[in-house]
Design a protein around this motif. Structure first.
Motif, PDB file in Angstrom:
ATOM      1  N   ALA A   1      -9.201  76.062 -48.822  1.00 35.65           N
ATOM      2  CA  ALA A   1      -9.174  76.428 -47.399  1.00 35.65           C
ATOM      3  C   ALA A   1      -8.526  77.779 -47.174  1.00 35.65           C
ATOM      4  O   ALA A   1      -8.906  78.522 -46.273  1.00 35.65           O
ATOM      5  CB  ALA A   1      -8.440  75.349 -46.608  1.00 35.65           C
ATOM      6  N   ALA A   2      -7.542  78.121 -47.996  1.00 34.19           N
ATOM      7  CA  ALA A   2      -6.773  79.343 -47.756  1.00 34.19           C
ATOM      8  C   ALA A   2      -7.101  80.474 -48.720  1.00 34.19           C
ATOM      9  O   ALA A   2      -6.763  81.632 -48.453  1.00 34.19           O
ATOM     10  CB  ALA A   2      -5.272  79.026 -47.857  1.00 34.19           C
ATOM     11  N   GLY A   3      -7.767  80.148 -49.834  1.00 41.18           N
ATOM     12  CA  GLY A   3      -7.844  81.066 -50.960  1.00 41.18           C
ATOM     13  C   GLY A   3      -8.404  82.440 -50.687  1.00 41.18           C
ATOM     14  O   GLY A   3      -7.784  83.452 -51.018  1.00 41.18           O
ATOM     15  N   MET A   4      -9.590  82.525 -50.087  1.00 44.72           N
ATOM     16  CA  MET A   4     -10.236  83.833 -49.957  1.00 44.72           C
ATOM     17  C   MET A   4      -9.542  84.725 -48.938  1.00 44.72           C
ATOM     18  O   MET A   4      -9.435  85.942 -49.127  1.00 44.72           O
ATOM     19  CB  MET A   4     -11.718  83.650 -49.635  1.00 44.72           C
ATOM     20  CG  MET A   4     -12.523  83.306 -50.876  1.00 44.72           C
ATOM     21  SD  MET A   4     -14.255  82.924 -50.582  1.00 44.72           S
ATOM     22  CE  MET A   4     -14.175  81.164 -50.300  1.00 44.72           C
TER      23      MET A   4
ATOM     24  N   LEU B   1      -7.276  77.656 -66.337  1.00 46.53           N
ATOM     25  CA  LEU B   1      -6.237  76.774 -65.799  1.00 46.53           C
ATOM     26  C   LEU B   1      -4.858  77.168 -66.329  1.00 46.53           C
ATOM     27  O   LEU B   1      -3.887  77.238 -65.568  1.00 46.53           O
ATOM     28  CB  LEU B   1      -6.548  75.324 -66.182  1.00 46.53           C
ATOM     29  CG  LEU B   1      -5.544  74.266 -65.690  1.00 46.53           C
ATOM     30  CD1 LEU B   1      -5.449  74.280 -64.171  1.00 46.53           C
ATOM     31  CD2 LEU B   1      -5.929  72.882 -66.190  1.00 46.53           C
ATOM     32  N   ASP B   2      -4.771  77.439 -67.636  1.00 46.21           N
ATOM     33  CA  ASP B   2      -3.491  77.855 -68.208  1.00 46.21           C
ATOM     34  C   ASP B   2      -3.003  79.152 -67.577  1.00 46.21           C
ATOM     35  O   ASP B   2      -1.822  79.289 -67.231  1.00 46.21           O
ATOM     36  CB  ASP B   2      -3.627  78.041 -69.724  1.00 46.21           C
ATOM     37  CG  ASP B   2      -3.753  76.718 -70.472  1.00 46.21           C
ATOM     38  OD1 ASP B   2      -3.442  75.675 -69.865  1.00 46.21           O
ATOM     39  OD2 ASP B   2      -4.160  76.730 -71.645  1.00 46.21           O
ATOM     40  N   THR B   3      -3.904  80.110 -67.447  1.00 45.50           N
ATOM     41  CA  THR B   3      -3.526  81.398 -66.866  1.00 45.50           C
ATOM     42  C   THR B   3      -3.097  81.234 -65.411  1.00 45.50           C
ATOM     43  O   THR B   3      -2.095  81.816 -64.966  1.00 45.50           O
ATOM     44  CB  THR B   3      -4.699  82.391 -66.952  1.00 45.50           C
ATOM     45  OG1 THR B   3      -5.199  82.427 -68.285  1.00 45.50           O
ATOM     46  CG2 THR B   3      -4.268  83.784 -66.541  1.00 45.50           C
ATOM     47  N   HIS B   4      -3.846  80.435 -64.675  1.00 41.58           N
ATOM     48  CA  HIS B   4      -3.525  80.149 -63.271  1.00 41.58           C
ATOM     49  C   HIS B   4      -2.127  79.538 -63.164  1.00 41.58           C
ATOM     50  O   HIS B   4      -1.318  79.954 -62.320  1.00 41.58           O
ATOM     51  CB  HIS B   4      -4.583  79.194 -62.712  1.00 41.58           C
ATOM     52  CG  HIS B   4      -4.392  78.807 -61.281  1.00 41.58           C
ATOM     53  ND1 HIS B   4      -4.903  79.526 -60.229  1.00 41.58           N
ATOM     54  CD2 HIS B   4      -3.738  77.751 -60.723  1.00 41.58           C
ATOM     55  CE1 HIS B   4      -4.591  78.940 -59.089  1.00 41.58           C
ATOM     56  NE2 HIS B   4      -3.876  77.867 -59.360  1.00 41.58           N
ATOM     57  N   ASN B   5      -1.821  78.576 -64.028  1.00 43.24           N
ATOM     58  CA  ASN B   5      -0.521  77.895 -63.974  1.00 43.24           C
ATOM     59  C   ASN B   5       0.628  78.823 -64.347  1.00 43.24           C
ATOM     60  O   ASN B   5       1.681  78.831 -63.694  1.00 43.24           O
ATOM     61  CB  ASN B   5      -0.527  76.683 -64.908  1.00 43.24           C
ATOM     62  CG  ASN B   5      -1.394  75.554 -64.384  1.00 43.24           C
ATOM     63  OD1 ASN B   5      -1.706  75.502 -63.202  1.00 43.24           O
ATOM     64  ND2 ASN B   5      -1.798  74.661 -65.272  1.00 43.24           N
TER      65      ASN B   5
ATOM     66  N   TYR C   1      -8.263  83.722 -56.550  1.00 49.54           N
ATOM     67  CA  TYR C   1      -9.600  83.877 -57.129  1.00 49.54           C
ATOM     68  C   TYR C   1      -9.809  82.850 -58.244  1.00 49.54           C
ATOM     69  O   TYR C   1     -10.835  82.161 -58.292  1.00 49.54           O
ATOM     70  CB  TYR C   1      -9.751  85.299 -57.685  1.00 49.54           C
ATOM     71  CG  TYR C   1     -11.128  85.591 -58.234  1.00 49.54           C
ATOM     72  CD1 TYR C   1     -12.182  85.916 -57.381  1.00 49.54           C
ATOM     73  CD2 TYR C   1     -11.377  85.533 -59.604  1.00 49.54           C
ATOM     74  CE1 TYR C   1     -13.448  86.190 -57.882  1.00 49.54           C
ATOM     75  CE2 TYR C   1     -12.641  85.803 -60.107  1.00 49.54           C
ATOM     76  CZ  TYR C   1     -13.670  86.131 -59.245  1.00 49.54           C
ATOM     77  OH  TYR C   1     -14.918  86.389 -59.748  1.00 49.54           O
ATOM     78  N   SER C   2      -8.829  82.725 -59.142  1.00 46.85           N
ATOM     79  CA  SER C   2      -8.974  81.801 -60.268  1.00 46.85           C
ATOM     80  C   SER C   2      -8.975  80.350 -59.801  1.00 46.85           C
ATOM     81  O   SER C   2      -9.640  79.499 -60.400  1.00 46.85           O
ATOM     82  CB  SER C   2      -7.857  82.024 -61.291  1.00 46.85           C
ATOM     83  OG  SER C   2      -6.582  81.807 -60.705  1.00 46.85           O
ATOM     84  N   GLY C   3      -8.259  80.057 -58.723  1.00 47.13           N
ATOM     85  CA  GLY C   3      -8.264  78.691 -58.206  1.00 47.13           C
ATOM     86  C   GLY C   3      -9.643  78.254 -57.775  1.00 47.13           C
ATOM     87  O   GLY C   3     -10.068  77.119 -58.030  1.00 47.13           O
TER      88      GLY C   3
END
Length: 536
Positions: free
Chosen positions: A19-22, A187-191, A361-363
């Motif tokens: 909902a908030a990402g972009m 996922l690893d990079t995002h975390n 973006y990665s999410g």
């Protein structure tokens, strides 16, 4: 923690992030640049003919001429004194139109002593700042909308931490090879990026809500509890003195030089950046002088209010004398706008801003990959739709900002430079979204990244050709703002090109059943890569 509880918070994190990402991607990418707002202004205002610095006597002459030719400005106007980075005194006042918008009136003094009413057409830094707090929506609507988005953002942060907690020590700072499993790599990079920058993100989520929509939380107390006196009470706590009502009696004003003398006497080491006049020429007129005093504290903001008639000091607010509420508020402002720590803090915020944009973006990429059908060439329509939208909005924002840089430099002598700068951004931004839906997901993202690379690489070229300031001459000339912008543009162009190449390689060699893959041509049916691909 129960698996069912983790699953609930995973869903909360996923949907609040979507909902908030972009919108937050635009806010963070633009925000990373507005960390260097002052330097962007210097880059944008560059002229081969350096303007002459002006003194306080000329500032008073400017004020007198403005009040003579534009009496309506007397109600409230601002004087920005000349400084080494922004030579020349400037007077601005804002007239509210019938539609609620404000028209800006801006005045300078020409070298021959005449009044120049042409507004400065350098607009890039201000426009990128507006993008930061509005995500490209109309400014007031965007401010409130982004405040709500930041509330959702805070919920996404909390739920993300709860999801990550069970494997905190095991997965902390672990980024597994993505050769076989791209989803695991993302996922690893995002975390890791999220955990490293978590305190900063909490600060931004909280401060953004307060700055954007805090007034809505105060409104019930304002009208139901404190009988319309809450704003006045808070104003006093924050060091804001409400302007006195005009008496209607004309009176002389002390001049700018005397105002500065009083301010520096009351606040040793004070550096004034703005003088705000209320009811100039009235016996109840006031001047509020804003500036900074460097004392090593988090917030360096200071201000002094005095009467225009005789310079009588009405109020002084410094970091040392500030109330607890003022200290808290100014500290929050300093943390949000990085007005502390010099260039070291600015560079840290710059890279954290880019890292924040990467998180959003990665999410969205993770959401798409989580719903991929690994054994079917036909992927869910929702996944293809979001992948296209994510590429169009996020990459389109980056391409649009680079286009705005080019337009602002290319049209530096044009009267409509500000409007053309905004037009360049929105034209590229919406064209990028449209292009992402006309091409396959992989082809569209690749094309837009290459476009980003080309537009960004053109920035130092424009500086070299249009203002005759190639990057290798900017250091000897002392033009550090131009050197920094051009170097970042070169690095950014290389990064965009490498990302485009990575998308192109994955489209050819990655997992076949993915929105990011293009199928190989099938000679039996004449299938070709492109718009007709079933795995777009």
């Amino acid at each position: 923690m129960k698996a069912s509880t983790v699953a609930i918070f995973t869903r909360i994190h996923t949907w609040t992030g979507l909902a908030a990402g972009m919108a937050l991607f635009i806010a963070f990418y633009a925000g990373a640049m507005t960390v260097f707002f002052h330097e962007l202004e210097v880059w944008d205002e560059y002229s081969a003919v350096a303007p002459l610095e002006q003194d306080y006597v000329q500032a008073q002459e400017l004020v007198d001429q403005v009040l003579e030719v534009d009496p309506a400005a007397a109600e409230t106007f601002r004087l920005y004194p000349s400084s080494p980075d922004h030579p020349g005194n400037v007077v601005r006042w804002f007239e509210r139109g019938e539609d609620g918008t404000f028209d800006t009136h801006e005045y300078r003094m020409a070298p021959n002593g005449t009044l120049n009413a042409e507004a400065d057409n350098a607009h890039l830094a201000s426009f990128i700042y507006v993008l930061h707090y509005s995500a490209g929506l109309p400014a007031r609507l965007g401010l409130y909308a982004l405040g709500i988005v930041c509330m959702i953002y805070g919920l996404a942060l909390l739920s993300g931490i709860i999801v990550f907690l069970p494997n905190f020590l095991k997965d902390l700072f672990v980024i597994r090879d993505g050769e076989r499993n791209k989803k695991r790599f993302w996922l690893d990079t995002h975390n890791v990026v999220g955990v490293i920058s978590l305190p900063w993100h909490f600060m931004f989520a909280w401060s953004s809500v307060i700055l954007a929509i805090g007034i809505f939380f105060l409104a019930p107390f304002q009208y139901l509890v404190f009988d319309d006196d809450l704003i006045e009470m808070f104003g006093a706590e924050l060091g804001v003195v409400e302007a006195a009502e005009p008496s209607g009696e004309r009176a002389p004003m002390i001049d700018v030089a005397e105002i500065m003398h009083i301010a520096q006497r009351e606040i040793p080491g004070f550096e004034a950046s703005q003088l705000r006049y209320s009811h100039a020429g009235d016996s109840n007129g006031q001047i509020r002088v804003f500036g900074k005093v460097e004392d090593g504290s988090l917030s360096s903001n200071a201000n002094i209010t005095m009467a225009t008639l005789d310079g009588r000091v009405i109020n002084v607010s410094t970091p040392q004398s500030a109330s607890l509420a003022t200290t808290f508020y100014n500290g929050l402002i300093a943390l949000h706008f990085v007005t502390f720590g010099g260039y070291t803090a600015k560079w840290v915020y710059f890279f954290l801003g880019l890292a924040g944009a990467f998180l959003f973006y990665s999410g969205n990429l993770l959401w798409v990959e989580a719903r991929r059908k690994r054994r079917s060439p036909e992927q869910p329509k929702t996944g293809r739709f979001l992948a296209r939208l994510n590429s169009g909005v996020c990459i389109g924002c980056m391409a649009g900002i680079s286009a705005a840089f080019l337009m602002s430099r290319g049209m530096s002598e044009h009267a409509n430079r500000a409007d053309l700068t905004e037009l360049a951004y929105y034209a590229v931004f919406f064209a990028a979204i449209a292009w992402s839906y006309l091409r396959s997901v992989a082809d569209g993202a690749r094309d837009l990244l290459y476009l980003c690379a080309a537009l960004t690489a053109a920035i130092p070229v424009f500086d070299a050709v249009i203002i005759d300031m190639p990057v290798w001459r900017s250091i000897p000339a002392g033009e550090w703002a131009i050197f920094t912008v051009d170097c970042l543009a070169i690095f950014g162009a290389v990064a965009f090109w490498m990302m485009g190449r990575a998308v192109a390689v994955r489209a050819r060699t990655g997992a076949p059943n993915s929105v990011w893959s293009n199928p190989k041509p099938d000679p039996a049916v004449g299938l070709d890569v492109g718009i007709g691909s079933t795995t777009r």
